[in-house]
Design a protein around this motif. Structure first.
Motif, PDB file in Angstrom:
ATOM      1  N   TRP A 111      14.532 -30.686  -8.584  1.00  0.00           N
ATOM      2  CA  TRP A 111      13.368 -30.108  -7.907  1.00  0.00           C
ATOM      3  C   TRP A 111      12.160 -30.102  -8.842  1.00  0.00           C
ATOM      4  CZ3 TRP A 111      11.755 -28.912  -3.205  1.00  0.00           C
ATOM      5  CH2 TRP A 111      10.614 -28.101  -3.065  1.00  0.00           C
TER       6      TRP A 111
ATOM      7  N   ASN B 250      25.701 -27.387  -7.767  1.00  0.00           N
ATOM      8  CA  ASN B 250      25.673 -28.826  -7.613  1.00  0.00           C
ATOM      9  C   ASN B 250      24.980 -29.505  -8.792  1.00  0.00           C
ATOM     10  OD1 ASN B 250      26.723 -30.434  -5.424  1.00  0.00           O
ATOM     11  ND2 ASN B 250      25.658 -29.008  -4.049  1.00  0.00           N
TER      12      ASN B 250
ATOM     13  N   THR C 212      20.624 -28.756 -10.265  1.00  0.00           N
ATOM     14  CA  THR C 212      20.169 -27.549  -9.563  1.00  0.00           C
ATOM     15  C   THR C 212      19.106 -26.834 -10.390  1.00  0.00           C
ATOM     16  OG1 THR C 212      22.258 -27.206  -8.389  1.00  0.00           O
ATOM     17  CG2 THR C 212      20.862 -25.279  -8.699  1.00  0.00           C
TER      18      THR C 212
ATOM     19  N   TYR D 201      29.217 -24.592  -2.756  1.00  0.00           N
ATOM     20  CA  TYR D 201      28.149 -25.047  -3.640  1.00  0.00           C
ATOM     21  C   TYR D 201      26.813 -24.432  -3.228  1.00  0.00           C
ATOM     22  CZ  TYR D 201      30.917 -28.553  -6.074  1.00  0.00           C
ATOM     23  OH  TYR D 201      31.842 -29.179  -6.863  1.00  0.00           O
ATOM     24  N   GLN D 202      26.069 -23.968  -4.219  1.00  0.00           N
ATOM     25  CA  GLN D 202      24.765 -23.377  -3.960  1.00  0.00           C
ATOM     26  C   GLN D 202      23.721 -24.466  -3.680  1.00  0.00           C
ATOM     27  OE1 GLN D 202      24.526 -20.097  -3.696  1.00  0.00           O
ATOM     28  NE2 GLN D 202      26.681 -19.854  -4.292  1.00  0.00           N
ATOM     29  N   ARG D 203      22.610 -24.053  -3.138  1.00  0.00           N
ATOM     30  CA  ARG D 203      21.515 -24.989  -2.880  1.00  0.00           C
ATOM     31  C   ARG D 203      21.010 -25.573  -4.199  1.00  0.00           C
ATOM     32  NH1 ARG D 203      17.951 -21.461   1.511  1.00  0.00           N
ATOM     33  NH2 ARG D 203      19.726 -20.823   2.808  1.00  0.00           N
ATOM     34  N   ASN D 204      20.406 -26.752  -4.118  1.00  0.00           N
ATOM     35  CA  ASN D 204      19.909 -27.416  -5.329  1.00  0.00           C
ATOM     36  C   ASN D 204      18.596 -26.834  -5.840  1.00  0.00           C
ATOM     37  OD1 ASN D 204      21.761 -29.553  -4.026  1.00  0.00           O
ATOM     38  ND2 ASN D 204      21.410 -30.324  -6.096  1.00  0.00           N
TER      39      ASN D 204
ATOM     40  N   ILE E 106      16.788 -22.944  -5.849  1.00  0.00           N
ATOM     41  CA  ILE E 106      16.791 -21.530  -5.484  1.00  0.00           C
ATOM     42  C   ILE E 106      15.528 -20.909  -6.055  1.00  0.00           C
ATOM     43  CG2 ILE E 106      17.997 -19.326  -5.728  1.00  0.00           C
ATOM     44  CD1 ILE E 106      20.614 -20.917  -5.922  1.00  0.00           C
TER      45      ILE E 106
ATOM     46  N   LYS F 129      24.675 -19.629  -0.624  1.00  0.00           N
ATOM     47  CA  LYS F 129      24.763 -20.746   0.310  1.00  0.00           C
ATOM     48  C   LYS F 129      24.492 -20.316   1.751  1.00  0.00           C
ATOM     49  CE  LYS F 129      28.343 -23.734   2.286  1.00  0.00           C
ATOM     50  NZ  LYS F 129      29.779 -24.088   2.242  1.00  0.00           N
TER      51      LYS F 129
END
Length: 392
Positions: free
Chosen positions: A285, A317, A320, A333-336, A338, A346
Motif C-alpha cells: 500500500w 498476508n 501488509t 488473514y488480515q487485510r493488506n 489497515i 478481517k
C-alpha cells in the motif's frame, strides 16, 4: 556550525513510520539515521519536520546553519563535502538536495531559496521506500559494526556459548549477557548492546544487532539482516527485519522482511507471510498514490506503525501495511492495508476510540517507567485527524 536534519520531499514514501517521527529517527542498521549523522558530525542535530511533530522534535537554529537531507546515509567523504559548503551553497546529487547552507531567517523557507549548486562527488545512498529499511539493513549492519566498534574492546564472551565463524565479529557492550547461545558470524557480525540479554538456547546468525536493554528469548531463531532496537523482547523466528524500539514480539511466530515501529506488541503465534505462493513481486500500500504499488521485492512482509498491536494467532498476508495505533485480532488473514486507529480485523474494522487508545498508551508507557504526556497526546490526536478519511 549548527546542523539541522530535514525530512525532504520523500517523507510520505516512508509512512506509516514518519507519522510519528521525522525521517531522521528511522532505525536502519545498528542506529537511527540521526545517530549516524551525529556520529560523523561529532555533534548533536535538531530537526526541520512537520508542524505537529515539532513540539516533540524541536528545531534549533543559529545564525549559520547547514540543513541536511535526513534520508541520506552519511559517510566520511560526504561529511567532508558538507563541511566545505559556503554561504548560499547547496550540495546536490542527481537533482536531489543533499545539504544547504542557510542563515537563520531562511531555515523554514528553504524551498524559496536559490542557492549555488555544488555537485556532490561522493556516491550517495538514500532511504526512499519503507521496504528499503529491511532490504538495506544487511549491508548497514556490517558498516555500522565496523565503524562503531573500531578501536574498542568487547566484553569477553562466556565459554558456555557455541560460536561458528570468527569470534572477533561478536561484540558485547557493558552489562550484556549471553549464555548457552548459538552464534554464527559466517555471514556477518553480531552486536549485543548495553544491558541486553540473549537467553539460553537462542540461535543467532549475523549480521545482527540487539540494542540496549533488549532481550532475545529462549530458543529464538534469528536470521541475518535483523536489528532489534532498544527495550524490546523478541522470541520465535525472525528474519531480515527491523524493530525500532520498545516493541515486543515475545512469543513464537514468524516475522520476516518486515519493519515494526515503537510501542507495538505482537500476540502469541502472530505470523507474517513474506513470500507469495506465485513468487511474484510483492505489492504494498502506498500512502502517496492511495493504491497498492509494486515494490519489486520477492520477499516483503509487514510494515507496522507505532502503537499497533495484534491478538494471539493473528495472520498477516504478504505485503501488509498497518498504520499507527491499530488493534488487530480475529481469525483468517488480515487485510493488506489497515488504517491508523483501526479496531477489529478481517470481519470488519471500526474507529479506535481515542480516549481508550490513550489509556492503553499510558499503561504501556508506565510499564517502561515513562510518562505518556500531553505532547504525545497532541501529536497522536493530529495523526488521528489526518488519517480520518482512510477509515471511512
Amino acid at each position: 556550525m549548527n546542523y539541522i536534519l530535514f525530512d525532504g520531499p520523500g517523507r510520505e514514501q516512508l509512512l506509516p513510520f514518519t507519522y510519528t517521527r521525522p525521517v531522521a529517527d528511522i532505525r536502519l542498521g545498528m542506529t537511527t539515521l540521526r545517530e549516524k549523522w551525529e556520529f560523523f558530525l561529532r555533534q548533536k542535530t535538531s530537526t526541520l519536520t512537520r508542524d505537529y511533530l515539532a513540539e516533540k522534535f524541536p528545531l534549533k537554529t543559529e545564525e549559520k546553519n547547514i540543513l541536511i537531507n535526513a534520508s541520506v546515509i552519511p559517510d566520511a567523504r560526504l561529511i567532508e563535502q558538507i563541511r566545505q559548503l559556503g554561504d548560499g551553497q547547496a550540495l546536490v546529487k542527481d537533482e536531489v538536495m543533499i545539504a544547504l547552507f542557510v542563515h537563520a531567517r531562511d531555515v523554514e523557507s528553504m524551498e524559496d531559496t536559490e542557492p549555488e549548486a555544488v555537485l556532490c562527488e561522493a556516491p550517495v545512498r538514500r532511504l526512499q521506500h519503507v521496504w528499503e529499511i529491511f532490504s538495506m539493513n544487511n549491508d548497514l549492519l556490517r558498516e555500522d559494526f565496523a565503524v562503531l566498534t573500531k578501536g574498542r574492546k568487547s566484553l569477553p564472551l562466556s565459554s558456555t556459548n557455541f560460536v561458528l565463524g570468527d569470534p572477533d565479529l561478536i561484540f558485547l557492550e557493558e552489562g550484556a549477557r549471553v549464555e548457552f547461545a548459538f552464534l554464527n558470524t559466517t555471514d556477518g557480525p553480531i552486536y549485543i548492546g548495553k544491558n541486553a540479554e540473549v537467553m539460553e538456547g537462542a540461535k543467532i546468525r549475523g549480521p545482527f544487532a540487539l540494542c540496549e536493554s533488549s532481550v532475545v528469548k529462549m530458543d529464538a531463531k534469528i536470521y541475518g539482516g535483523t536489528t532489534i532496537g532498544p527495550h524490546c523482547k523478541v522470541g520465535g523466528e525472525v528474519s531480515n527485519s527491523v524493530i525500532f524500539g520498545y516493541t515486543n514480539k515475545a512469543h513464537d511466530g514468524f516475522l520476516g522482511n518486515s519493519v515494526l515501529g515503537e510501542w507495538c506488541n505482537l500476540g502469541a503465534d502472530t505470523n507474517v507471510s513474506n513470500l507469495k505462493n506465485t513468487y511474484e513481486p510483492v505489492k504494498l500500500w502506498s500512502y502517496v498514490t492511495g493504491r497498492f504499488e509494486n515494490t519489486g521485492q520477492q520477499f516483503c512482509g509487514l510494515m507496522m506503525g507505532d502503537h499497533s498491536k495484534t491478538g494471539i494467532n493473528t495472520m498477516f498476508n504478504t505485503g501488509t501495511v498497518v498504520g499507527v495505533f491499530a488493534n488487530i485480532f480475529g481469525d483468517g488473514y488480515q487485510r493488506n492495508f489497515i488504517p491508523s486507529f483501526s479496531w477489529g480485523g478481517k470481519h470488519g474494522l471500526t474507529h479506535y476510540n481515542l480516549k481508550k487508545a490513550f489509556q492503553v498508551a499510558g499503561a504501556v508507557f508506565a510499564r517502561r517507567h515513562k510518562r505518556f504526556d500531553e505532547t504525545e497526546e497532541k501529536m497522536l490526536t493530529r495523526i488521528y485527524e489526518i488519517t480520518y478519511d482512510q477509515r471511512r
